[in-house]
Design a protein around this motif. Structure first.
Motif, PDB file in Angstrom:
ATOM      1  N   LEU A  69      -9.153   2.071  -2.535  1.00 19.79           N
ATOM      2  CA  LEU A  69      -8.861   2.240  -1.112  1.00 19.79           C
ATOM      3  C   LEU A  69     -10.112   2.037  -0.269  1.00 19.79           C
ATOM      4  CD1 LEU A  69      -6.728   2.830   0.969  1.00 19.79           C
ATOM      5  CD2 LEU A  69      -7.065   5.288   0.581  1.00 19.79           C
ATOM      6  N   CYS A  94      -0.717   8.141   2.841  1.00 22.39           N
ATOM      7  CA  CYS A  94      -1.939   8.420   2.068  1.00 22.39           C
ATOM      8  C   CYS A  94      -2.730   9.623   2.563  1.00 22.39           C
ATOM      9  CB  CYS A  94      -2.841   7.191   2.074  1.00 22.39           C
ATOM     10  SG  CYS A  94      -2.190   5.781   1.141  1.00 22.39           S
ATOM     11  N   ILE A 143      -5.243   0.938   6.833  1.00 23.95           N
ATOM     12  CA  ILE A 143      -5.139   0.397   5.478  1.00 23.95           C
ATOM     13  C   ILE A 143      -4.570  -1.018   5.449  1.00 23.95           C
ATOM     14  CG2 ILE A 143      -4.004   0.715   3.242  1.00 23.95           C
ATOM     15  CD1 ILE A 143      -4.176   3.753   3.731  1.00 23.95           C
ATOM     16  N   ASP A 192      -0.626   4.368   6.121  1.00 25.81           N
ATOM     17  CA  ASP A 192      -1.649   5.370   6.436  1.00 25.81           C
ATOM     18  C   ASP A 192      -1.062   6.771   6.382  1.00 25.81           C
ATOM     19  OD1 ASP A 192      -3.976   3.558   7.409  1.00 25.81           O
ATOM     20  OD2 ASP A 192      -2.242   2.831   8.527  1.00 25.81           O
ATOM     21  N   TRP A 211     -12.103   6.307   7.614  1.00 29.69           N
ATOM     22  CA  TRP A 211     -10.660   6.229   7.870  1.00 29.69           C
ATOM     23  C   TRP A 211     -10.040   7.622   7.939  1.00 29.69           C
ATOM     24  CZ3 TRP A 211      -7.050   8.077   4.324  1.00 29.69           C
ATOM     25  CH2 TRP A 211      -5.704   7.833   4.637  1.00 29.69           C
ATOM     26  N   GLN A 269     -10.502  -1.611   0.204  1.00 28.94           N
ATOM     27  CA  GLN A 269      -9.491  -2.140   1.116  1.00 28.94           C
ATOM     28  C   GLN A 269      -9.838  -1.857   2.572  1.00 28.94           C
ATOM     29  OE1 GLN A 269      -7.084  -4.112   0.951  1.00 28.94           O
ATOM     30  NE2 GLN A 269      -5.911  -3.734   2.838  1.00 28.94           N
ATOM     31  N   LEU A 270     -10.491  -0.741   2.832  1.00 25.95           N
ATOM     32  CA  LEU A 270     -10.803  -0.324   4.198  1.00 25.95           C
ATOM     33  C   LEU A 270     -12.097  -0.929   4.726  1.00 25.95           C
ATOM     34  CD1 LEU A 270      -9.656   3.379   3.875  1.00 25.95           C
ATOM     35  CD2 LEU A 270      -8.762   1.732   5.548  1.00 25.95           C
ATOM     36  N   TRP A 309       0.817  -1.215   0.000  1.00 27.27           N
ATOM     37  CA  TRP A 309       0.000   0.000   0.000  1.00 27.27           C
ATOM     38  C   TRP A 309       0.847   1.260   0.000  1.00 27.27           C
ATOM     39  CZ3 TRP A 309      -4.724   0.000  -1.631  1.00 27.27           C
ATOM     40  CH2 TRP A 309      -5.392  -1.220  -1.647  1.00 27.27           C
TER      41      TRP A 309
END
Length: 235
Positions: free
Chosen positions: A149, A170, A159, A167, A193, A152-153, A105
């Protein structure tokens, strides 16, 4: 636990790439000294800076207490995050399976989220001519990446499982979502997030660092600064 006696030198300007490292240093709670690299004035081309960052991009660091106690310089934000994570054994897991997940990631951000967001912002905000193809191409790609994303979350606070350098890498890029014509309401896991990240005091401090310096200039209207940033060629 590794300690830091002498401050790490942080070569920095308040941008999403710079925030990655200021957030990490704040999370680590170690001493550091900020060396502002005003990218709108061309500080990144100074010979003294190029010695530690040959790609003429910030951020970069000098750690006076590097391997074997000797100074080391590190450029490229992902490399800095990994270096600091390894040195202090925090936010970058030792377990290989967990580390691979973080690296995936982190590289996703470096190769996708960051560059595509930068291009979307360029064509939408800075381009002297509004090229609709460029606007649509990169705005749509940022939208796609937000969707990746968001998936993914699903069911995760962070993440790659636990809070990590992925994290930190991003969050700054997501913070400018309005510049890319994105709506966080369209991505509920991503929105959750992002709001969680902003509750972390170290994230708040890291993203506030140098705010006053940045507010002294407006890149969107400063044509000289734009020429410096966007007119670079090999020398």
């Amino acid at each position: 636990m590794t300690t830091q006696t002498k401050p790490i030198e942080l070569y920095y300007w308040p941008t999403p790439n710079g925030w990655k490292i200021s957030i990490m240093l704040e999370e680590l709670g170690i001493p550091y000294e900020v060396k502002y690299i005003n990218i709108g004035k061309g500080d990144q081309f100074e010979p003294s800076f190029l010695k530690i960052a040959p790609n003429n991009r910030m951020p970069a660091i000098i750690d006076p207490e590097g391997p074997d106690g000797q100074p080391i310089s590190v450029f490229e934000s992902a490399a800095i995050l990994q270096y600091l994570g390894r040195k202090f054994n925090r936010f970058y897991p030792e377990n290989e399976r967990a580390r691979v997940a973080v690296d995936e990631w982190l590289m996703w951000q470096m190769g996708g989220l960051g560059p595509m967001s930068g291009q979307a912002g360029h064509f939408r905000v800075y381009a002297p001519e509004k090229v609709q193809y460029g606007i649509d191409r990169y705005t749509n790609e940022v939208n796609r990446l937000y969707g990746v994303l968001n998936r993914q979350l699903e069911g995760k606070d962070y993440i790659a499982g636990d809070y990590s350098i992925a994290d930190m890498a991003c969050v700054g890029w997501i913070s400018a979502y309005k510049n890319y014509d994105q709506k966080l309401e369209d991505f509920p896991n991503l929105k959750r997030w992002y709001e969680l990240m902003l509750t972390r005091p170290a994230v708040q401090r890291g993203m506030e660092l140098g705010k006053a310096e940045r507010e002294k200039s407006n890149l969107a209207t400063d044509k000289q600064a734009q020429n410096i940033l966007f007119g670079q060629k090999a020398k």
